[in-house]
Design a protein around this motif. Structure first.
Motif, short mmCIF file in Angstrom:
data_model
loop_
_atom_site.label_atom_id
_atom_site.label_comp_id
_atom_site.label_asym_id
_atom_site.label_seq_id
_atom_site.Cartn_x
_atom_site.Cartn_y
_atom_site.Cartn_z
N PHE A 37 0.84 -1.18 0.00
CA PHE A 37 0.00 0.00 0.00
C PHE A 37 0.89 1.24 0.00
O PHE A 37 2.07 1.16 0.30
CB PHE A 37 -0.90 0.02 1.24
N ARG A 38 0.30 2.38 -0.30
CA ARG A 38 1.04 3.63 -0.20
C ARG A 38 0.11 4.73 0.29
O ARG A 38 -1.11 4.67 0.10
CB ARG A 38 1.65 4.02 -1.56
N GLU A 46 -3.74 3.68 -0.07
CA GLU A 46 -4.32 2.99 -1.21
C GLU A 46 -3.49 1.77 -1.57
O GLU A 46 -2.27 1.72 -1.36
CB GLU A 46 -4.40 3.92 -2.43
N ILE A 47 -4.16 0.79 -2.16
CA ILE A 47 -3.48 -0.41 -2.60
C ILE A 47 -2.59 -0.09 -3.80
O ILE A 47 -2.92 0.75 -4.63
CB ILE A 47 -4.49 -1.51 -2.97
N TYR A 108 -8.24 -8.19 -1.23
CA TYR A 108 -6.83 -7.86 -1.45
C TYR A 108 -6.64 -6.36 -1.62
O TYR A 108 -5.55 -5.84 -1.37
CB TYR A 108 -6.30 -8.59 -2.67
N PHE A 109 -7.67 -5.66 -2.08
CA PHE A 109 -7.56 -4.24 -2.38
C PHE A 109 -7.98 -3.35 -1.21
O PHE A 109 -7.99 -2.13 -1.35
CB PHE A 109 -8.41 -3.91 -3.60
N THR A 110 -8.30 -3.95 -0.08
CA THR A 110 -8.82 -3.21 1.07
C THR A 110 -7.85 -3.26 2.23
O THR A 110 -7.52 -4.34 2.72
CB THR A 110 -10.17 -3.81 1.50
#
Length: 127
Positions: A37-38, A46-47, A108-110
């Motif tokens: 993430f960044r 965010e992913i 995966y995106f959370t």
């Protein structure tokens, strides 16, 4: 429990490359799904990319597709993020995160899906 340590950040120019590493200690890293993430100043985390624990299937945020590559070396308990053609908008603190199992692609995106986090490494891209 697993402990995560990121490394490889730095200051680069636009168009350059960096390789970030996430080293894990504690439990067997191969049994964890891992995400990068960044978070830029004033923005939400965010992913960037994620990779499954066993099959090594990878997922990417749209803005980094074709430029970033996530990979894992379970023998070395590391997950890497190769970042090419860096842009000023890639400037952020990059975090490695892990969770024992994620049952759907959406998870995966959370960020809330991940239980374990590293301290982060700063990436700064100048124009």
């Amino acid at each position: 429990q697993v402990q995560l340590v990121e490394s490889g950040g730095g200051l680069v120019q636009a168009g350059d490359s960096l390789r970030l590493s996430c080293a894990a200690s504690g439990r067997t890293f191969s049994s964890y799904a891992v995400g990068w993430f960044r978070q830029a100043p004033g923005k939400e985390r965010e992913i960037v990319a994620a990779i499954t624990r066993s099959s090594g299937i990878s997922y990417y945020e749209d803005s980094v597709k074709g430029r970033f590559t996530i990979s894992r070396d379970n023998a070395k308990n590391t997950v890497s993020l190769q970042m090419n053609i860096l842009k000023p908008e890639d400037t952020a603190v990059y975090y490695c995160a892990a969770h024992p199992t994620l049952s759907s692609v959406d998870l995966y995106f959370t960020s809330a899906s991940y239980e374990y986090w590293g301290q982060g490494t700063q990436v700064t891209v100048s124009s």
